[in-house]
Design a protein around this motif. Structure first.
Motif, PDB file in Angstrom:
ATOM      1  N   GLY A  56       3.786  -3.058   1.481  1.00 32.18           N
ATOM      2  CA  GLY A  56       4.204  -2.051   2.458  1.00 32.18           C
ATOM      3  C   GLY A  56       4.368  -2.605   3.863  1.00 32.18           C
ATOM      4  O   GLY A  56       4.923  -1.951   4.743  1.00 32.18           O
ATOM      5  N   ILE A  89      10.648   3.088  -3.409  1.00 28.71           N
ATOM      6  CA  ILE A  89      11.010   3.613  -2.087  1.00 28.71           C
ATOM      7  C   ILE A  89      10.398   2.718  -1.023  1.00 28.71           C
ATOM      8  O   ILE A  89       9.240   2.304  -1.133  1.00 28.71           O
ATOM      9  CB  ILE A  89      10.560   5.080  -1.897  1.00 28.71           C
ATOM     10  N   ASP A  90      11.187   2.378  -0.014  1.00 30.70           N
ATOM     11  CA  ASP A  90      10.710   1.602   1.134  1.00 30.70           C
ATOM     12  C   ASP A  90      11.391   2.129   2.380  1.00 30.70           C
ATOM     13  O   ASP A  90      12.625   2.229   2.426  1.00 30.70           O
ATOM     14  CB  ASP A  90      11.047   0.110   0.967  1.00 30.70           C
ATOM     15  N   LEU A  91      10.584   2.423   3.390  1.00 31.84           N
ATOM     16  CA  LEU A  91      11.104   2.884   4.681  1.00 31.84           C
ATOM     17  C   LEU A  91      10.563   1.969   5.764  1.00 31.84           C
ATOM     18  O   LEU A  91       9.375   1.614   5.735  1.00 31.84           O
ATOM     19  CB  LEU A  91      10.622   4.318   4.971  1.00 31.84           C
ATOM     20  N   GLN A 100       8.797   6.091   8.910  1.00 29.88           N
ATOM     21  CA  GLN A 100       7.600   6.506   8.153  1.00 29.88           C
ATOM     22  C   GLN A 100       6.873   7.666   8.838  1.00 29.88           C
ATOM     23  O   GLN A 100       6.952   7.825  10.051  1.00 29.88           O
ATOM     24  CB  GLN A 100       6.627   5.328   8.014  1.00 29.88           C
ATOM     25  N   GLY A 101       6.138   8.447   8.033  1.00 33.18           N
ATOM     26  CA  GLY A 101       5.272   9.493   8.577  1.00 33.18           C
ATOM     27  C   GLY A 101       6.006  10.677   9.160  1.00 33.18           C
ATOM     28  O   GLY A 101       5.450  11.424   9.967  1.00 33.18           O
ATOM     29  N   ARG A 102       7.267  10.892   8.744  1.00 33.25           N
ATOM     30  CA  ARG A 102       8.068  12.001   9.271  1.00 33.25           C
ATOM     31  C   ARG A 102       8.536  12.935   8.159  1.00 33.25           C
ATOM     32  O   ARG A 102       9.450  13.727   8.356  1.00 33.25           O
ATOM     33  CB  ARG A 102       9.329  11.462   9.950  1.00 33.25           C
ATOM     34  N   GLY A 103       7.987  12.778   6.977  1.00 31.86           N
ATOM     35  CA  GLY A 103       8.420  13.619   5.859  1.00 31.86           C
ATOM     36  C   GLY A 103       9.671  13.105   5.165  1.00 31.86           C
ATOM     37  O   GLY A 103      10.209  13.761   4.267  1.00 31.86           O
ATOM     38  N   GLY A 110       9.981  10.249   3.387  1.00 31.37           N
ATOM     39  CA  GLY A 110       9.660   9.738   2.058  1.00 31.37           C
ATOM     40  C   GLY A 110       9.599  10.857   1.036  1.00 31.37           C
ATOM     41  O   GLY A 110      10.153  10.752  -0.064  1.00 31.37           O
ATOM     42  N   ARG A 111       8.954  11.955   1.406  1.00 31.10           N
ATOM     43  CA  ARG A 111       8.867  13.086   0.469  1.00 31.10           C
ATOM     44  C   ARG A 111      10.261  13.608   0.135  1.00 31.10           C
ATOM     45  O   ARG A 111      10.602  13.794  -1.031  1.00 31.10           O
ATOM     46  CB  ARG A 111       8.008  14.208   1.065  1.00 31.10           C
ATOM     47  N   ASN A 149      -1.905  -1.309  -1.648  1.00 35.94           N
ATOM     48  CA  ASN A 149      -1.083  -0.427  -0.811  1.00 35.94           C
ATOM     49  C   ASN A 149      -1.626   0.997  -0.893  1.00 35.94           C
ATOM     50  O   ASN A 149      -1.097   1.867  -1.562  1.00 35.94           O
ATOM     51  CB  ASN A 149       0.383  -0.482  -1.262  1.00 35.94           C
ATOM     52  N   ARG A 199      -1.748   3.357   1.306  1.00 37.38           N
ATOM     53  CA  ARG A 199      -0.886   4.380   1.882  1.00 37.38           C
ATOM     54  C   ARG A 199       0.096   4.918   0.837  1.00 37.38           C
ATOM     55  O   ARG A 199       0.266   6.125   0.679  1.00 37.38           O
ATOM     56  CB  ARG A 199      -0.116   3.781   3.056  1.00 37.38           C
ATOM     57  N   HIS A 245      -1.626   7.112  -1.754  1.00 38.75           N
ATOM     58  CA  HIS A 245      -1.877   8.468  -1.250  1.00 38.75           C
ATOM     59  C   HIS A 245      -0.591   9.285  -1.236  1.00 38.75           C
ATOM     60  O   HIS A 245      -0.566  10.467  -1.595  1.00 38.75           O
ATOM     61  CB  HIS A 245      -2.453   8.418   0.163  1.00 38.75           C
ATOM     62  N   PHE A 246       0.470   8.635  -0.791  1.00 36.06           N
ATOM     63  CA  PHE A 246       1.778   9.307  -0.717  1.00 36.06           C
ATOM     64  C   PHE A 246       2.203   9.799  -2.102  1.00 36.06           C
ATOM     65  O   PHE A 246       2.548  10.969  -2.285  1.00 36.06           O
ATOM     66  CB  PHE A 246       2.786   8.320  -0.129  1.00 36.06           C
ATOM     67  N   TYR A 247       2.151   8.914  -3.086  1.00 35.15           N
ATOM     68  CA  TYR A 247       2.581   9.317  -4.437  1.00 35.15           C
ATOM     69  C   TYR A 247       1.673  10.407  -5.004  1.00 35.15           C
ATOM     70  O   TYR A 247       2.146  11.320  -5.685  1.00 35.15           O
ATOM     71  CB  TYR A 247       2.616   8.103  -5.379  1.00 35.15           C
ATOM     72  N   LYS A 258       0.217  12.721  -3.344  1.00 36.04           N
ATOM     73  CA  LYS A 258       0.650  13.972  -2.706  1.00 36.04           C
ATOM     74  C   LYS A 258       1.882  14.546  -3.385  1.00 36.04           C
ATOM     75  O   LYS A 258       2.115  15.749  -3.381  1.00 36.04           O
ATOM     76  CB  LYS A 258       0.987  13.723  -1.231  1.00 36.04           C
TER      77      LYS A 258
HETATM   78  C1  LIG Z   1       4.969   5.006   1.455  1.00 34.82           C
HETATM   79  C2  LIG Z   1       6.168   5.661   2.131  1.00 34.82           C
HETATM   80  C3  LIG Z   1       7.360   5.671   1.197  1.00 34.82           C
HETATM   81  C4  LIG Z   1       5.782   7.131   2.455  1.00 34.82           C
HETATM   82  O1  LIG Z   1       6.881   7.760   3.071  1.00 34.82           O
HETATM   83  P1  LIG Z   1       6.661   8.581   4.410  1.00 34.82           P
HETATM   84  O2  LIG Z   1       7.968   9.123   4.842  1.00 34.82           O
HETATM   85  O3  LIG Z   1       5.925   7.714   5.374  1.00 34.82           O
HETATM   86  O4  LIG Z   1       5.720   9.755   3.916  1.00 34.82           O
HETATM   87  P2  LIG Z   1       5.902  11.305   4.310  1.00 34.82           P
HETATM   88  O5  LIG Z   1       5.868  11.438   5.790  1.00 34.82           O
HETATM   89  O6  LIG Z   1       7.092  11.870   3.582  1.00 34.82           O
HETATM   90  O7  LIG Z   1       4.582  11.910   3.692  1.00 34.82           O
HETATM   91  C5  LIG Z   1       4.627  12.673   2.487  1.00 34.82           C
HETATM   92  C6  LIG Z   1       3.240  13.126   2.157  1.00 34.82           C
HETATM   93  O8  LIG Z   1       2.416  11.995   1.896  1.00 34.82           O
HETATM   94  C7  LIG Z   1       1.284  12.029   2.745  1.00 34.82           C
HETATM   95  N1  LIG Z   1       0.954  10.685   3.177  1.00 34.82           N
HETATM   96  C8  LIG Z   1       1.800   9.749   3.636  1.00 34.82           C
HETATM   97  N2  LIG Z   1       1.108   8.656   3.989  1.00 34.82           N
HETATM   98  C9  LIG Z   1      -0.212   8.956   3.751  1.00 34.82           C
HETATM   99  C10 LIG Z   1      -1.437   8.243   3.937  1.00 34.82           C
HETATM  100  N3  LIG Z   1      -1.452   7.021   4.448  1.00 34.82           N
HETATM  101  N4  LIG Z   1      -2.589   8.841   3.576  1.00 34.82           N
HETATM  102  C11 LIG Z   1      -2.591  10.090   3.063  1.00 34.82           C
HETATM  103  N5  LIG Z   1      -1.458  10.824   2.879  1.00 34.82           N
HETATM  104  C12 LIG Z   1      -0.298  10.253   3.224  1.00 34.82           C
HETATM  105  C13 LIG Z   1       1.694  12.856   3.943  1.00 34.82           C
HETATM  106  O9  LIG Z   1       0.584  13.464   4.563  1.00 34.82           O
HETATM  107  C14 LIG Z   1       2.607  13.879   3.327  1.00 34.82           C
HETATM  108  O10 LIG Z   1       1.899  14.944   2.761  1.00 34.82           O
HETATM  109  P3  LIG Z   1       2.447  16.453   2.950  1.00 34.82           P
HETATM  110  O11 LIG Z   1       3.925  16.416   2.621  1.00 34.82           O
HETATM  111  O12 LIG Z   1       1.640  17.249   1.995  1.00 34.82           O
HETATM  112  O13 LIG Z   1       2.197  16.769   4.392  1.00 34.82           O
HETATM  113  C15 LIG Z   1       6.534   4.954   3.463  1.00 34.82           C
HETATM  114  O14 LIG Z   1       5.468   5.070   4.360  1.00 34.82           O
HETATM  115  C16 LIG Z   1       6.923   3.502   3.278  1.00 34.82           C
HETATM  116  O15 LIG Z   1       8.047   3.207   2.934  1.00 34.82           O
HETATM  117  N6  LIG Z   1       5.966   2.577   3.535  1.00 34.82           N
HETATM  118  C17 LIG Z   1       6.253   1.127   3.511  1.00 34.82           C
HETATM  119  C18 LIG Z   1       6.796   0.622   2.178  1.00 34.82           C
HETATM  120  C19 LIG Z   1       5.953   1.029   1.007  1.00 34.82           C
HETATM  121  O16 LIG Z   1       4.730   0.937   1.008  1.00 34.82           O
HETATM  122  N7  LIG Z   1       6.647   1.500  -0.042  1.00 34.82           N
HETATM  123  C20 LIG Z   1       6.022   1.872  -1.284  1.00 34.82           C
HETATM  124  C21 LIG Z   1       5.945   0.688  -2.163  1.00 34.82           C
HETATM  125  S1  LIG Z   1       5.279   1.133  -3.747  1.00 34.82           S
END
Ligand SMILES: CC(C)(COP(=O)(O)OP(=O)(O)OC[C@H]1O[C@@H](n2cnc3c(N)ncnc32)[C@H](O)[C@@H]1OP(=O)(O)O)[C@@H](O)C(=O)NCCC(=O)NCCS
Length: 230
Positions: A33, A140-142, A147-150, A152-153, A179, A181, A184-186, A188
Motif C-alpha cells: 500500500g 484496487i490501488d489509489l 485515499q480516505g475520501r470514499g 475506494g468504496r 497491509n 489498512r 480494514h477497508f475490505y 468494511k
Molecule cells: C485501501 C484503499 C483502496 C481504500 O480506499 P479508500 O478510498 O482510501 O477508502 P474509503 O475512503 O472508500 O473507505 C471505505 C471504508 O473503509 C474504511 N476504511 C478505509 N481505511 C480504513 C482504515 N485504515 N481503518 C479502518 N477503516 C478504514 C472507511 O472508514 C470507510 O468506511 P465507511 O464507508 O463505512 O465510512 C486505498 O486506501 C488504497 O488504495 N491504498 C493504497 C493501496 C492499497 O493498499 N491497495 C490495496 C492493496 S490489496
C-alpha cells in the motif's frame, strides 16, 4: 461511461493509453500500500505484473480513477480467475519471458526488482478449492491524494456491480498480511478473511459473495448490494 465520484474525482474505463499511469500507480502503492519506488530497480515491472494485463485481458472490468492532475488510481477485475490465469500465462507471461531474464530461485542473490523477474518466470497462478465460491478477483490501488475520501468504496461497488451483472457469484482479493489498512477497508465492504490450509500463506485472501442482480433486488432483503454507475 464516466462516473462522477465527487470532490473532482471520476471513474472511467481504462484504455491502452493509461498503461504508463497504471504502472506508476502500481509502483507508488506497491509496497503493501506504500510507495515501492525506492525498492525497485525497474519501475515498470510491478505494473506489468499486477495492473496492465487486466486492461489488456479484461477491459470490461478495468477502470481508472482520474482527477484534474490525471490518473490517480485504478480498480481492476477478472470475471473468471482460472480462465484469466490461463490467458495470463499464454498471452502475457510467455511473451514477457523473452524480454526479462530469470534471476533464479536463490533469494539471497536477488536485488531490486529480481523478485518480480522471478515471478514473471514462475507466476503463482493458483486457484485452490477454497476460492471456488468466489471465481472473480480484483485489485484496487489509489494514490494518497485519492485515499480516505470514499473513492475506494465507490470504485469497488462499481466493479462488484459489473462482475455480478456478468453473472459472478463471488469475488476474492489477495492482500499483503502487513497491509492493515486494506484489510480494514475490505472488511468494511463485506469481505471476510478465508482460512484454509490449501491457500498460499504469503497472502491474506478476503472474499465475499456477490448478490445476483436478478434475485437480490435492493427491496427484497438482498443486503447492501454493490452500487451502480451513475
Ligand atoms: C485501501 C484503499 C483502496 C481504500 O480506499 P479508500 O478510498 O482510501 O477508502 P474509503 O475512503 O472508500 O473507505 C471505505 C471504508 O473503509 C474504511 N476504511 C478505509 N481505511 C480504513 C482504515 N485504515 N481503518 C479502518 N477503516 C478504514 C472507511 O472508514 C470507510 O468506511 P465507511 O464507508 O463505512 O465510512 C486505498 O486506501 C488504497 O488504495 N491504498 C493504497 C493501496 C492499497 O493498499 N491497495 C490495496 C492493496 S490489496
Amino acid at each position: 461511461m464516466t462516473v462522477d465520484l465527487g470532490g473532482g474525482f471520476s471513474l472511467r474505463r481504462a484504455a491502452a493509453d493509461d498503461h504508463a499511469a497504471m504502472r506508476m500507480v502500481c509502483l507508488r502503492t506497491g509496497d503493501s500500500g506504500k510507495d515501492a519506488t525506492g525498492r525497485e530497480d525497474d519501475p515498470d515491472l510491478l505494473g506489468i505484473l499486477y495492473a496492465v494485463p487486466y486492461q489488456v485481458l479484461e477491459p470490461d472490468f478495468a477502470f481508472v480513477v482520474e482527477t484534474e492532475g490525471g490518473v490517480c488510481g485504478y480498480v481492476l477485475g477478472a470475471l473468471d480467475t482460472p480462465h484469466f490465469n490461463q490467458q495470463l500465462e499464454r498471452d502475457w507471461f510467455a511473451p514477457l519471458r523473452q524480454q526479462v531474464s530469470d534471476p533464479g530461485p536463490d533469494q539471497s542473490r536477488w536485488r531490486g526488482s529480481d523478485w518480480a523477474r522471478y515471478r514473471i518466470h514462475h507466476p503463482e497462478l493458483v486457484f485452490p478449492p477454497a476460492l471456488r465460491p468466489y471465481p472473480s478477483h480484483g485489485h484496487i490501488d489509489l494514490l494518497p491524494e485519492a485515499q480516505g475520501r470514499g473513492i475506494g468504496r465507490q470504485a469497488m461497488e462499481i466493479l462488484m456491480h459489473g462482475l455480478a451483472t456478468a453473472g459472478s457469484p463471488g469475488l476474492f482479493l489477495g492482500v499483503s498480511p502487513t497491509n492493515r489498512r486494506a484489510r480494514h477497508f475490505y472488511a468494511k465492504l463485506g469481505f471476510a478473511t478465508l482460512t484454509s490450509a490449501n491457500l498460499p500463506r504469503r497472502t491474506t485472501f478476503m472474499a465475499r459473495r456477490l448478490p445476483s442482480p436478478v434475485r437480490d433486488t435492493p427491496n427484497r432483503g438482498g443486503g447492501r448490494g454493490p452500487g451502480r454507475p451513475r
